[in-house]
Scaffold this active site. Sequence first.
Site, mmCIF file in Angstrom:
data_model
loop_
_atom_site.group_PDB
_atom_site.id
_atom_site.type_symbol
_atom_site.label_atom_id
_atom_site.label_comp_id
_atom_site.label_asym_id
_atom_site.label_seq_id
_atom_site.Cartn_x
_atom_site.Cartn_y
_atom_site.Cartn_z
ATOM 1 N N GLY A 90 -14.857 81.331 -21.258
ATOM 2 C CA GLY A 90 -15.591 80.143 -21.572
ATOM 3 C C GLY A 90 -15.477 79.946 -20.004
ATOM 4 O O GLY A 90 -16.352 80.390 -18.968
ATOM 5 N N CYS A 99 -1.966 61.543 -2.811
ATOM 6 C CA CYS A 99 -0.482 61.151 -1.889
ATOM 7 C C CYS A 99 0.865 62.328 -2.421
ATOM 8 O O CYS A 99 1.624 61.521 -3.423
ATOM 9 C CB CYS A 99 0.213 60.027 -2.847
ATOM 10 S SG CYS A 99 -1.027 58.753 -1.425
ATOM 11 N N GLU A 100 0.934 63.474 -2.130
ATOM 12 C CA GLU A 100 1.344 64.387 -2.655
ATOM 13 C C GLU A 100 0.891 65.483 -1.412
ATOM 14 O O GLU A 100 -0.179 65.846 -1.545
ATOM 15 C CB GLU A 100 0.510 64.909 -4.416
ATOM 16 C CG GLU A 100 0.611 64.623 -5.188
ATOM 17 C CD GLU A 100 1.884 64.466 -5.982
ATOM 18 O OE1 GLU A 100 2.488 65.186 -5.817
ATOM 19 O OE2 GLU A 100 2.228 63.077 -6.285
ATOM 20 N N TYR A 136 -12.626 74.467 -15.970
ATOM 21 C CA TYR A 136 -10.718 73.858 -15.577
ATOM 22 C C TYR A 136 -11.371 73.116 -14.159
ATOM 23 O O TYR A 136 -10.038 73.162 -13.774
ATOM 24 C CB TYR A 136 -10.500 75.058 -15.343
ATOM 25 C CG TYR A 136 -10.561 76.114 -17.180
ATOM 26 C CD1 TYR A 136 -10.132 74.982 -18.165
ATOM 27 C CD2 TYR A 136 -10.948 77.518 -16.839
ATOM 28 C CE1 TYR A 136 -10.399 75.738 -19.338
ATOM 29 C CE2 TYR A 136 -10.837 78.196 -17.486
ATOM 30 C CZ TYR A 136 -10.806 77.218 -19.373
ATOM 31 O OH TYR A 136 -10.988 78.212 -20.594
HETATM 32 C C1 LIG Z 1 -8.700 78.824 -23.111
HETATM 33 C C2 LIG Z 1 -9.246 79.495 -24.614
HETATM 34 C C3 LIG Z 1 -10.888 80.914 -24.319
HETATM 35 C C4 LIG Z 1 -11.653 80.826 -23.040
HETATM 36 O O1 LIG Z 1 -10.000 81.145 -21.970
HETATM 37 P P1 LIG Z 1 -11.362 81.692 -20.546
HETATM 38 O O2 LIG Z 1 -9.825 82.003 -19.970
HETATM 39 O O3 LIG Z 1 -12.406 80.627 -20.309
HETATM 40 O O4 LIG Z 1 -12.176 82.869 -21.500
HETATM 41 C C5 LIG Z 1 -10.966 81.091 -25.493
HETATM 42 N N1 LIG Z 1 -10.131 80.929 -26.228
HETATM 43 C C6 LIG Z 1 -9.352 80.274 -26.721
HETATM 44 C C7 LIG Z 1 -8.681 79.613 -28.003
HETATM 45 C C8 LIG Z 1 -8.474 79.200 -26.039
HETATM 46 O O5 LIG Z 1 -7.824 78.469 -25.411
#
Ligand SMILES: *Cc1c(COP(=O)(O)O)cnc(C)c1O
Length: 463
Positions: free
Chosen positions: A322, A391-392, A421
């Site tokens: 991801g 406000c933190e 993210y």
């Molecule tokens: C979050 C997640 C990913 C991706 O993680 P990255 O750190 O963004 O590569 C892949 N597989 C599962 C099951 C996840 O929960």
Amino acid sequence: MSRSAHPAGPRHADVLPEGHYAAPPVDLNALDPKVWAQTVTRDEDGVVTVGGVDVKTLAEEVGTPAYVLDEEDFRARARAWRTAFGHDADVFYAGKAFLSRAVVRWLDEEGLNLDVCSGGELATALSAGLAPDRIAFHGNNKTPAEIRRAVEAGVGRIVLDSFQEIVRVAHLARELGKRQRVQIRVTVGVEAHTHEFIATAHEDQKFGIPLAGGQAAEAVRRALQLDSLDVIGIHSHIGSQIFDMSGFEVAAHRVVGLLKDIRDEHGVELPEIDLGGGLGIAYTSEDDPREPHEIAKALTEIVTRECEAARLRTPRISVEPGRAIAGPTAFTLYEVGTVKSLEGLRTYVSVDGGMSDNIRTALYDAEYSVALVSRTSDAEPMLVRVVGKHCESGDIVVKDAFLPADLAPGDLIAVPATGAYCRSMASNYNHALRPPVVAVREGEARVIVRRETEEDLLRLDVG
Ligand SMILES: *Cc1c(COP(=O)(O)O)cnc(C)c1O
């Protein structure tokens, strides 16, 4: 803005408050290609451009804060993963990192599959026209409604996360007259983070079914008995922001061990193994991530070697990057508001966003870098903390960084590597309007997720 109205902060040489920071970079105007998207550069006036569009124009057109995404870079990274793994493996982009319909179309065009983990992510993928059989559905507590929708839509796989879910998905699939392809997510007793992994006791978590004590084997036993489930493989995801491949090695060893036990007990060789995601990216110049082709080579070798040792046919591998695809492709563009120098302490640079557009610093103590992007400067480095407008006091975007000492209100600064993210975890705290995502490519900027408006906020407020 005159300099007298804006006294420069203490120079780094005078005051070094406690914190984790490297020495000031030699050249504050330089943009380290490790942390910036591929097409980022400075034009002859010193203004940063990306995809051929300069940040001043972007700020005028879409305002700040904004996530600016290098579409060419996103596609190139997706393609690199796809190419690295070839045709004997599948790459599932983890949609939770950042998902929009444009992103789904890019992935589709580049030949990737998609992980979703909620009804909302599934709806986004389907509405962008992605073939359902290229979608994997994850999550430790999928609702019956989500499962029903996924099965009805015909998703390629549902990753089962508990004993109860095995039964739940089997029932719903039977009710719908379908046989659902599933994987079983196991916890292998490895937790990997960045440069280390821990190979004990990390089964204490909400995801997956532990290999320990034969629980995963029992889950497979039960799933294999249910006609409405087609058990295609085992899934393992060991952590995030990982640089060290040895955690994957231990995970693959243990997953293959399970495949072997399954073969011995049931006479079936499950055809797939999913090693999850979690591959690290460079948030600062100190991080050294591996290239997709090195990762592909390492993972493929590990699985092949383990399977040979267990006398198993090598299963089809899937991976789920991801962050490694989306993360490096975007930066957050902010306008500097207030610069406050606390004598003998530190200098706070306040921007027009904050924890509502990047919660990772507050949540994980994540490290980021930052640069002045609307101009260059020859001023000395000044150690700063970049903070938001919320406000933190924990509303920190970049904990410790160097910016030029002549930084002034109205300057544009940018935080790189915010493609994963950040928008996906953005909130409306303080009724902030979540920033847009602007995709730039070949001299054109295109808003792919628009900025929220006050009407958007008030539309939900029906009291
Ligand atoms: C979050 C997640 C990913 C991706 O993680 P990255 O750190 O963004 O590569 C892949 N597989 C599962 C099951 C996840 O929960």
